[in-house]
Write an enzyme that holds these catalytic residues in place. Structure first.
Site, PDB file in Angstrom:
ATOM      1  N   ASP A  59       0.770  -0.979   0.197  1.00 38.69           N
ATOM      2  CA  ASP A  59      -0.099   0.254  -0.359  1.00 38.69           C
ATOM      3  C   ASP A  59       0.256   1.179  -0.080  1.00 38.69           C
ATOM      4  OD1 ASP A  59      -2.786  -1.406   0.209  1.00 38.69           O
ATOM      5  OD2 ASP A  59      -2.255  -1.395   2.059  1.00 38.69           O
ATOM      6  N   LYS A  62       1.586   1.890  -5.450  1.00 39.94           N
ATOM      7  CA  LYS A  62       2.681   2.031  -6.463  1.00 39.94           C
ATOM      8  C   LYS A  62       1.162   2.062  -7.078  1.00 39.94           C
ATOM      9  CE  LYS A  62       2.257  -2.603  -4.227  1.00 39.94           C
ATOM     10  NZ  LYS A  62       2.192  -2.068  -3.133  1.00 39.94           N
ATOM     11  N   GLY A  78      -4.652  -4.298  -3.908  1.00 37.85           N
ATOM     12  CA  GLY A  78      -5.667  -3.512  -4.119  1.00 37.85           C
ATOM     13  C   GLY A  78      -4.580  -2.269  -4.358  1.00 37.85           C
ATOM     14  N   HIS A  79      -4.727  -1.727  -5.854  1.00 41.46           N
ATOM     15  CA  HIS A  79      -4.170  -0.524  -5.990  1.00 41.46           C
ATOM     16  C   HIS A  79      -4.680   0.435  -7.069  1.00 41.46           C
ATOM     17  CE1 HIS A  79      -0.495  -3.113  -7.446  1.00 41.46           C
ATOM     18  NE2 HIS A  79      -0.423  -3.565  -5.967  1.00 41.46           N
ATOM     19  N   GLN A 123       2.471  -6.124  -3.371  1.00 38.89           N
ATOM     20  CA  GLN A 123       2.466  -6.417  -1.779  1.00 38.89           C
ATOM     21  C   GLN A 123       3.410  -5.325  -1.907  1.00 38.89           C
ATOM     22  OE1 GLN A 123       1.351  -9.640  -3.203  1.00 38.89           O
ATOM     23  NE2 GLN A 123      -0.504  -8.517  -2.662  1.00 38.89           N
TER      24      GLN A 123
HETATM   25  P1  GDP Z   1      -0.555   0.189  -3.613  1.00 42.55           P
HETATM   26  O1  GDP Z   1      -1.329  -0.998  -3.367  1.00 42.55           O
HETATM   27  O2  GDP Z   1       0.483   0.491  -3.640  1.00 42.55           O
HETATM   28  O3  GDP Z   1      -1.093   0.669  -5.038  1.00 42.55           O
HETATM   29  O4  GDP Z   1      -0.945   1.751  -2.808  1.00 42.55           O
HETATM   30  P2  GDP Z   1      -2.914   1.382  -2.238  1.00 42.55           P
HETATM   31  O5  GDP Z   1      -3.598   2.203  -2.982  1.00 42.55           O
HETATM   32  O6  GDP Z   1      -3.226   0.158  -1.532  1.00 42.55           O
HETATM   33  O7  GDP Z   1      -2.563   2.556  -0.862  1.00 42.55           O
HETATM   34  C1  GDP Z   1      -2.437   4.097  -1.078  1.00 42.55           C
HETATM   35  C2  GDP Z   1      -3.415   5.139  -0.965  1.00 42.55           C
HETATM   36  O8  GDP Z   1      -2.634   6.331  -0.676  1.00 42.55           O
HETATM   37  C3  GDP Z   1      -4.346   4.974  -2.343  1.00 42.55           C
HETATM   38  O9  GDP Z   1      -5.992   5.651  -1.181  1.00 42.55           O
HETATM   39  C4  GDP Z   1      -4.001   6.852  -2.499  1.00 42.55           C
HETATM   40  O10 GDP Z   1      -5.220   7.324  -3.745  1.00 42.55           O
HETATM   41  C5  GDP Z   1      -3.560   7.112  -1.193  1.00 42.55           C
HETATM   42  N1  GDP Z   1      -2.354   8.140  -1.954  1.00 42.55           N
HETATM   43  C6  GDP Z   1      -0.915   7.465  -3.181  1.00 42.55           C
HETATM   44  N2  GDP Z   1      -0.218   8.403  -2.531  1.00 42.55           N
HETATM   45  C7  GDP Z   1      -0.536   9.630  -2.285  1.00 42.55           C
HETATM   46  C8  GDP Z   1      -0.439  11.139  -1.864  1.00 42.55           C
HETATM   47  O11 GDP Z   1       0.752  10.794  -2.264  1.00 42.55           O
HETATM   48  N3  GDP Z   1      -0.883  11.721  -0.359  1.00 42.55           N
HETATM   49  C9  GDP Z   1      -1.687  10.987  -0.643  1.00 42.55           C
HETATM   50  N4  GDP Z   1      -2.975  11.890   0.538  1.00 42.55           N
HETATM   51  N5  GDP Z   1      -2.828   9.598  -0.883  1.00 42.55           N
HETATM   52  C10 GDP Z   1      -1.803   9.318  -1.228  1.00 42.55           C
HETATM   53  P1  IMO Z   2      -0.850  -3.960  -2.035  1.00 43.34           P
HETATM   54  O1  IMO Z   2      -0.456  -4.696  -3.177  1.00 43.34           O
HETATM   55  C1  IMO Z   2      -1.209  -4.558   2.003  1.00 43.34           C
HETATM   56  C2  IMO Z   2      -1.089  -8.687   3.701  1.00 43.34           C
HETATM   57  C3  IMO Z   2      -1.996  -9.752   4.211  1.00 43.34           C
HETATM   58  C4  IMO Z   2      -1.297 -10.398   5.017  1.00 43.34           C
HETATM   59  C5  IMO Z   2      -0.172 -11.400   4.697  1.00 43.34           C
HETATM   60  C6  IMO Z   2      -0.756 -12.083   3.916  1.00 43.34           C
HETATM   61  O2  IMO Z   2      -1.983  -3.184  -2.566  1.00 43.34           O
HETATM   62  O3  IMO Z   2       0.439  -3.499  -1.463  1.00 43.34           O
HETATM   63  P2  IMO Z   2      -2.438 -13.088   2.196  1.00 43.34           P
HETATM   64  O4  IMO Z   2      -3.811 -12.148   1.533  1.00 43.34           O
HETATM   65  O5  IMO Z   2      -1.310 -12.256   1.103  1.00 43.34           O
HETATM   66  O6  IMO Z   2      -2.118 -14.492   2.561  1.00 43.34           O
HETATM   67  O7  IMO Z   2      -1.742 -12.194   3.154  1.00 43.34           O
HETATM   68  O8  IMO Z   2      -0.606  -9.554   3.784  1.00 43.34           O
HETATM   69  N1  IMO Z   2      -1.549  -8.301   2.592  1.00 43.34           N
HETATM   70  C7  IMO Z   2      -1.049  -6.883   1.988  1.00 43.34           C
HETATM   71  N2  IMO Z   2      -1.011  -5.782   3.027  1.00 43.34           N
HETATM   72  N3  IMO Z   2      -0.849  -4.622   0.718  1.00 43.34           N
HETATM   73  C8  IMO Z   2      -1.325  -5.470   0.023  1.00 43.34           C
HETATM   74  O9  IMO Z   2      -1.016  -5.503  -1.240  1.00 43.34           O
HETATM   75  C9  IMO Z   2      -1.054  -6.224   0.918  1.00 43.34           C
HETATM   76  N4  IMO Z   2      -1.563  -7.759  -0.040  1.00 43.34           N
HETATM   77  C10 IMO Z   2      -1.564  -8.371   1.477  1.00 43.34           C
HETATM   78  O10 IMO Z   2      -2.813  -8.189   5.112  1.00 43.34           O
HETATM   79  O11 IMO Z   2      -1.087  -9.517   6.464  1.00 43.34           O
HETATM   80 MG    MG Z   3      -2.961  -1.564  -1.626  1.00 48.43          MG
END
Ligand code: GDP
Ligand code: IMO
Ligand code: MG
Length: 446
Positions: free
Chosen positions: A13, A16, A40-41, A223
């Protein structure tokens, strides 16, 4: 010409999805190499908002082909649903979505076992995303998994029988009655095959062919390094290699063809699910980061645990991934803090550890050594010129560069594509094949 990996340097998270979406114009294809819909991107631009799980974030960009590599685990049902969702939002995927014929198929019993095990573990649960990820990589390693290509050839029933024999007693022992029969599974697979068939391809040959033709491929990690099955905080990890090495095995593109690694890293740290987290906050600052950063899971909605930037973990991650430059995200989330701490070392039994320990029993006992820096207490949202960042913010970033040992190549100051600084540095120009201009055009202005 450059083939670049974008991956998470922490526990996932990091942002990416946002970064991949922004740099897409410098690439001819985007490929995922591991994981499944545990990812979840989030991608936001203008008034659009997408949450992607299987689909590489490149799917939102013009005609860019998007590859789901052999290292992934695929639940066809959820993939179809996601495709339908983006199609409904006006994104054309036909002919652009290319699925490896060697990826593993997630079946309903993989999901059922993930859920049943987590329920049975009670207090000691891993906190998985319950998407069947672990059980599917287990049957892969156990050499009984079903691969995407198996869906369209004869011999399916024979494979399903082996899987049913493997799962039935385990599910029964855990009190789950979710086991399907071979004929039920077979019918499901036949249904999937009709839709999966046209997407299938030998993606290792496809990707290497693109590179042979001088095209640039972007590899999108899911991840983060600390969730890597080998290098992460085992057993509180996911079941795949989320570090740079996963690209070679997860796509069939060898290490000799990779030119750079863009490590995405938050300006602080979060983690979702259980496991050690040395710089975790349980106070008002932690609450502030969660609220201001909207730190709730994209896949599961769970609140994310929040803490200060952990430079020990980041340095370890930089080494594991050979990070060329960092994309530091969510700097804006720290805008209001008066003081900012950075974890610079782990104290264990009176000594400061030099490296990231393997055992979670040690990680759970270490005490963070903190350095305190002044906050900037002004807004950074949407600043596009790095020299316009408040001095304390620039100092903070320089400090992180020094501690981690990699330059900052991008700074994200908001969730939207438009809210990103991209440095005109040799590292960024190299990873973007000198197409920084195209990336900046794509970013637009807020
Ligand atoms: P990923 O899994 O690495 O793609 O990241 P996620 O999308 O799960 O989580 C990142 C969260 O932070 C999302 O809700 C984005 O919309 C938000 N986000 C990303 N970059 C920024 C930033 O620079 N500032 C803020 N406030 N939110 C951000
Ligand atoms: P993105 O791509 C954050 C965590 C789960 C749990 C562990 C194992 O959005 O960054 P799993 O379902 O993979 O067997 O769970 O890994 N986890 C993540 N945490 N971002 C993710 O993906 C994750 N994918 C798995 O919360 O701790
Ligand atoms: Mg994510």
């Amino acid at each position: 010409m450059a083939n670049t990996i974008v991956l998470g340097m922490q526990w996932g998270d990091e942002g990416k999805g946002k970064i991949v979406d922004l740099v897409c114009p410098a690439f001819d294809a985007v490929a995922r190499f591991q994981g499944g819909h545990n990812a979840g991107h989030t991608v936001k631009f203008a008034d659009r908002h997408f949450a992607l799980h299987f689909l590489p974030s490149g799917i939102l960009h013009g005609e860019t082909p998007c590859v789901l590599g052999n290292g992934m685990v695929i639940y066809p049902e959820a993939l179809f649903e996601e495709v339908a969702g983006v199609e409904a939002a006006g994104v054309r995927t036909e002919g652009r979505l290319i699925l490896s014929d060697r990826a593993q198929v997630i079946l309903p019993m993989h999901l059922a076992l993930d859920r049943a095990r987590e329920d049975a573990r009670g207090e000691s649960k891993i906190g998985t995303t319950v998407r069947g990820i672990g059980p599917t990589y287990e049957t892969k390693a156990g050499r009984m998994g079903l691969r995407t290509g198996d869906l369209v050839v004869d011999g399916l029933e024979r494979r399903l029988e082996v899987l049913v024999r493997h799962f039935e007693p385990q599910l029964k022992a855990l009190g789950s009655d979710e086991m399907l029969s071979v004929s039920e599974l077979s019918a499901l697979c036949r249904e999937w095959a009709d839709r999966i068939g046209p997407m299938l391809r030998d993606t290792a040959t496809y990707l290497n062919g693109l590179i042979d033709d001088g095209k640039n491929v972007l590899f999108e990690g899911a991840q983060g390094a600390l969730l890597d099955i080998d290098h992460g905080t085992y057993p509180f990890v996911t079941s795949s290699n989320a570090t740079a090495g996963g690209v070679a095995t997860g796509t069939g593109v060898p290490p000799t063809r990779i030119d750079g690694v863009l490590g995405v890293i938050k300006a602080y740290t979060t983690r979702v699910g259980a496991g050690p987290f040395v710089s975790e906050l349980h106070d008002a600052d932690g609450e502030h980061l969660r609220e201001r950063g909207n730190e709730f899971g994209t896949s599961t909605g769970r609140p994310r645990r929040c803490g200060w930037f952990d430079a020990v973990a980041a340095r370890y991650s930089r080494m594991l991934n050979g990070v060329t430059a960092m994309a530091v995200t969510k700097l804006d989330v720290m805008d209001e803090l008066a003081d900012i701490k950075v974890c610079t070392g782990y104290r264990y039994q009176g000594e400061v550890l030099e490296s990231f320990p393997a055992a979670i029993e040690i990680l759970e006992q270490v005490e963070p050594v903190y350095e305190t820096l002044p906050g900037w207490q002004s807004t950074t949202v949407g600043i596009l010129d790095p020299s316009e960042l408040p001095k304390a913010a620039r100092d903070y970033l320089s400090y992180l560069e020094k501690l981690v040992g990699a330059p900052v190549g991008m700074i994200s100051t908001g969730p939207r594509r438009e809210e990103t600084i991209v440095m005109d540095s040799p590292e960024m120009q190299g990873m973007l094949s000198q197409k920084l201009g195209a990336v900046l055009d794509h970013r637009g202005t807020p």
